[in-house]
Design a protein around this motif. Structure first.
Motif, PDB file in Angstrom:
ATOM      1  N   TYR A  15       0.828  -1.210   0.000  1.00 30.56           N
ATOM      2  CA  TYR A  15       0.000   0.000   0.000  1.00 30.56           C
ATOM      3  C   TYR A  15       0.863   1.262   0.000  1.00 30.56           C
ATOM      4  O   TYR A  15       0.588   2.225  -0.720  1.00 30.56           O
ATOM      5  N   LEU A  16       1.907   1.257   0.813  1.00 29.46           N
ATOM      6  CA  LEU A  16       2.780   2.429   0.890  1.00 29.46           C
ATOM      7  C   LEU A  16       3.493   2.674  -0.432  1.00 29.46           C
ATOM      8  O   LEU A  16       3.633   3.822  -0.887  1.00 29.46           O
ATOM      9  N   ILE A  17       3.943   1.610  -1.093  1.00 31.93           N
ATOM     10  CA  ILE A  17       4.647   1.769  -2.365  1.00 31.93           C
ATOM     11  C   ILE A  17       3.685   2.264  -3.436  1.00 31.93           C
ATOM     12  O   ILE A  17       4.019   3.164  -4.234  1.00 31.93           O
ATOM     13  N   LEU A  18       2.467   1.686  -3.476  1.00 37.20           N
ATOM     14  CA  LEU A  18       1.486   2.174  -4.445  1.00 37.20           C
ATOM     15  C   LEU A  18       1.143   3.642  -4.192  1.00 37.20           C
ATOM     16  O   LEU A  18       1.029   4.437  -5.141  1.00 37.20           O
ATOM     17  N   THR A  19       0.978   4.005  -2.946  1.00 37.07           N
ATOM     18  CA  THR A  19       0.707   5.410  -2.622  1.00 37.07           C
ATOM     19  C   THR A  19       1.857   6.303  -3.064  1.00 37.07           C
ATOM     20  O   THR A  19       1.653   7.400  -3.611  1.00 37.07           O
ATOM     21  N   MET A  20       3.091   5.844  -2.847  1.00 36.39           N
ATOM     22  CA  MET A  20       4.257   6.615  -3.267  1.00 36.39           C
ATOM     23  C   MET A  20       4.292   6.807  -4.776  1.00 36.39           C
ATOM     24  O   MET A  20       4.569   7.899  -5.290  1.00 36.39           O
ATOM     25  N   LEU A  24       4.079  10.261  -6.785  1.00 36.63           N
ATOM     26  CA  LEU A  24       5.106  10.657  -7.751  1.00 36.63           C
ATOM     27  C   LEU A  24       4.491  10.991  -9.111  1.00 36.63           C
ATOM     28  O   LEU A  24       4.882  11.973  -9.762  1.00 36.63           O
ATOM     29  N   LEU A  25       3.519  10.177  -9.541  1.00 33.89           N
ATOM     30  CA  LEU A  25       2.886  10.421 -10.833  1.00 33.89           C
ATOM     31  C   LEU A  25       2.105  11.736 -10.818  1.00 33.89           C
ATOM     32  O   LEU A  25       2.206  12.539 -11.764  1.00 33.89           O
ATOM     33  N   VAL A  26       1.337  11.944  -9.766  1.00 29.53           N
ATOM     34  CA  VAL A  26       0.561  13.187  -9.672  1.00 29.53           C
ATOM     35  C   VAL A  26       1.484  14.394  -9.601  1.00 29.53           C
ATOM     36  O   VAL A  26       1.249  15.425 -10.260  1.00 29.53           O
ATOM     37  N   SER A  27       2.542  14.292  -8.804  1.00 26.97           N
ATOM     38  CA  SER A  27       3.493  15.415  -8.717  1.00 26.97           C
ATOM     39  C   SER A  27       4.181  15.661 -10.051  1.00 26.97           C
ATOM     40  O   SER A  27       4.436  16.817 -10.424  1.00 26.97           O
ATOM     41  N   VAL A  29       2.853  15.100 -13.090  1.00 25.81           N
ATOM     42  CA  VAL A  29       1.891  15.772 -13.980  1.00 25.81           C
ATOM     43  C   VAL A  29       1.698  17.226 -13.563  1.00 25.81           C
ATOM     44  O   VAL A  29       1.711  18.150 -14.401  1.00 25.81           O
ATOM     45  N   ILE A  30       1.530  17.434 -12.254  1.00 24.24           N
ATOM     46  CA  ILE A  30       1.294  18.807 -11.778  1.00 24.24           C
ATOM     47  C   ILE A  30       2.502  19.687 -12.037  1.00 24.24           C
ATOM     48  O   ILE A  30       2.382  20.830 -12.502  1.00 24.24           O
ATOM     49  N   SER A  31       3.698  19.181 -11.735  1.00 28.94           N
ATOM     50  CA  SER A  31       4.906  19.984 -11.963  1.00 28.94           C
ATOM     51  C   SER A  31       5.093  20.293 -13.444  1.00 28.94           C
ATOM     52  O   SER A  31       5.535  21.386 -13.812  1.00 28.94           O
ATOM     53  N   ASN A  32       4.719  19.333 -14.316  1.00 28.06           N
ATOM     54  CA  ASN A  32       4.846  19.581 -15.749  1.00 28.06           C
ATOM     55  C   ASN A  32       3.879  20.683 -16.193  1.00 28.06           C
ATOM     56  O   ASN A  32       4.260  21.580 -16.967  1.00 28.06           O
ATOM     57  N   THR A 270      13.281   8.545 -15.070  1.00 25.88           N
ATOM     58  CA  THR A 270      13.511   8.456 -13.627  1.00 25.88           C
ATOM     59  C   THR A 270      12.394   7.683 -12.940  1.00 25.88           C
ATOM     60  O   THR A 270      12.639   6.863 -12.038  1.00 25.88           O
ATOM     61  N   TYR A 271      11.174   7.934 -13.364  1.00 24.56           N
ATOM     62  CA  TYR A 271      10.017   7.237 -12.794  1.00 24.56           C
ATOM     63  C   TYR A 271      10.132   5.736 -13.035  1.00 24.56           C
ATOM     64  O   TYR A 271       9.878   4.926 -12.136  1.00 24.56           O
TER      65      TYR A 271
END
Length: 584
Positions: A15-20, A24-27, A29-32, A270-271
């Motif tokens: 669960y923690l890895i999926l949340t991470m 990361l994916l949301v950050s 997209v948002i940062s882009n 990197t992802y």
């Protein structure tokens, strides 16, 4: 939250890895998106500044043309040519007028022709590129036209001419038309591009392209509104107030975001690398941590059903292996302790029986304190009979000290504690022939306060026997009783004896602070016995509120400071039975 706590460790890690990964994916997209908006905003600001600079250059061009046209049309020659009605005179003046036109055209390379009309609309003189000879209508102010034709790169500037000598009414005399080439705007737009493929356009009133910098559009007329709706471009426009022309800046977004595409690819790489590393982490976690832990848990569940000699087989030589080895060692120690407990229980009964026998023997051999008082009184009476005053005083002081020390109550007044020290000081004075003196300074208001019994005399005794007895010459022990804030009192015992070095001070402090070796220090060590007992008593009675500090310098002396709470004389100090009685 409770449901999450009940999950297994492996599921929690997943669960923690999926949340991470989601974060990361949301950050990403948002940062882009934020980076794209920042780039677009920065480029838009730069385009606004460039448009403003071009607009200023166009304003400067208008001012230049205004100055050139004014010097021409209001010259005496032109004014005279517009008022002459005789055709012969006009023919004679024509060379002079043409000469002035030529001089004016030399001032601006973009001037391709000049035409002069009188107030009736008749052509008076012309030079250079021509247009239709008829003047459509007289103009009231200077006007700039658009492109003359789709295949032409010329526009005209129409300027009305008035009589300057008529101050009351503006007398219209004619019109001057400048035929201009749009090529002069290329120099103005030269540095207007922001990106290599961006476009900078000048449109006339009908949106015809008069001049452009960059990739030229394929059509002659541009729909600016439709172009601004195109999401592929960042389009900004400025309308020139004097001419009605439009400055248009068009920047392709894909060209702006080309560098961001590189960053995006790097972020995606990197992802993916992080995803691979997390997968490797999960593999190692399940094989090297969870599986050994499960084996260890299975062993612990089955251990009660097995014999006491069962041990866990160590396979992995990592932290889990160390834990298993320690568990095996703990099991060995438990077996050993079990045997020792059985042996200890048997010995405990034997010790308890021996202890009871010793208590019975101690009661039998206990000395009656009244017998000692009576004996000391007999010695004092004999000394009085023999007229030996020193023995009288010593025996009286000793009797008082003994009577004070065997009192049942552990709480006394500070006045009683000081009196006890004075009795001891008198005995020491006799013993050392007044070579050692004890001086006491105490606030009068503190004498009635309650304090713990037998605090000062053992410290003074230590100062005499460990500091002053070995000193050559006179010695002195000073006792100061001071009042502190929060209803506390401080006892300071200072001597000028042999003192201690830093190593001895640290050893003494360690003995005082280590409660596990404190009893051994009291019974075995020959130095600091009274001080150790006092430290134990104040800590047992007052806890952390009690403080004891030691300062000493070799061959200079020692200062011992004790800070404890005090009680008013009217207060009843209860529960003193919890203090362990320690004889000094």
């Amino acid at each position: 939250m409770d449901r999450f706590r009940k999950h297994s460790l492996s599921r929690k890690i997943l669960y923690l890895i999926l949340t991470m990964l989601v974060i990361l994916l949301v950050s990403f997209v948002i940062s882009n998106k934020i980076a794209e908006r920042i780039v677009e905003r920065k480029v838009s600001d730069s385009a606004d500044k460039i448009l403003l600079q071009v607009e200023e250059k166009m304003t400067s061009f208008y001012a230049d043309m205004g100055g050139i046209s004014t010097s021409l049309i209001y010259s005496p020659t032109i004014q005279t040519a517009l008022t002459v009605e005789d055709k012969l005179t006009m023919v004679l003046m024509n060379p002079e007028v043409i000469s002035m036109f030529a001089n004016t055209m030399s001032l601006k390379e973009s001037i391709r022709g000049i035409r002069l009309y009188n107030k009736g609309g008749t052509l008076v003189a012309s030079t250079g590129a021509g247009i239709a000879d008829s003047l459509q209508h007289p103009v009231q102010t200077t006007e700039y036209s658009g492109l003359l034709s789709a295949n032409d790169s010329q526009y005209i500037i129409t300027i009305p001419i008035y009589n300057l000598q008529s101050a009351q009414i503006r007398e219209y005399r004619g019109t001057c038309i400048f035929i201009m080439d749009v090529s002069n705007f290329n120099s103005i737009f030269k540095n207007a591009k922001i990106t290599p493929n961006s476009r900078f356009l000048l449109l006339d009133q009908q949106n015809n392209v008069m001049a452009s910098e960059g990739a030229a559009p394929k059509i002659d007329k541009i729909d600016v509104a439709e172009w601004m709706r195109d999401k592929r471009y960042i389009v900004q426009t400025v309308t020139l107030s004097r001419t009605g022309w439009k400055l248009v800046s068009a920047i392709p977004k894909d060209e702006l975001l080309r560098d961001l595409d590189t960053v995006q690819r790097l972020n995606i790489a990197t992802y993916l690398v992080m995803l691979g590393m997390l997968g490797l982490f999960l593999l190692l976690f399940f094989t090297r941590i969870l599986r050994p832990i499960k084996d260890l848990m299975d062993f612990m569940r089955s251990y009660p059903k097995k014999r006491g000699g069962a041990r866990f087989t160590i396979v992995y030589h990592n932290e889990i292996g160390v834990l298993a080895a320690n568990m095996n060692k703990m099991l060995d120690e438990i077996d050993s302790l079990g045997q020792e407990v059985q042996l200890g229980q048997r010995r405990m009964y034997e010790i308890e029986i021996a202890k009871k026998q010793m208590e019975i023997s101690a009661f039998r051999n206990q000395i009656n304190p009244h017998f000692l008082y009576n004996t000391l009184d007999c010695i004092r009476a004999l000394a009085l009979y023999k007229k030996v005053e020193d023995i009288v005083d010593i025996s009286a002081s000793l009797a008082n000290m003994f009577r004070y020390s065997v009192k049942g109550n552990d709480i006394v007044t500070i006045r009683d504690e000081i009196s006890h020290v004075q009795e001891y000081a008198q005995i020491i004075g006799f013993r050392f022939m007044q070579r050692i003196r004890v001086e006491i300074e105490a606030d009068e208001g503190l004498l009635g306060m309650k304090t713990l019994k037998m605090l000062l005399q053992p410290i003074v005794e230590n100062a005499v026997f460990h500091g002053l007895e070995q000193k050559i010459g006179n010695g002195i022990v000073r006792i100061m009783v001071q009042s502190l804030a929060d209803n506390r009192v401080r006892y300071i015992i200072q001597d000028n004896g042999c003192g201690m070095d830093e190593r001895q001070i640290q050893e003494l402090l360690q003995r005082l602070k280590k409660s596990d070796v404190l009893v051994q220090a009291v019974t075995d060590d020959k130095q600091g016995i009274g001080l150790a007992n006092i430290y134990r008593r104040i800590k047992l009675f007052y806890g952390d509120e009690a403080e004891l500090q030691i300062q000493s310098q070799l061959n200079v002396g020692t200062i011992i400071s004790i800070s404890i709470p005090v009680h008013d004389e009217s207060e009843q100090v209860e529960d003193t039975s919890r203090v362990q009685r320690i004889d000094c």
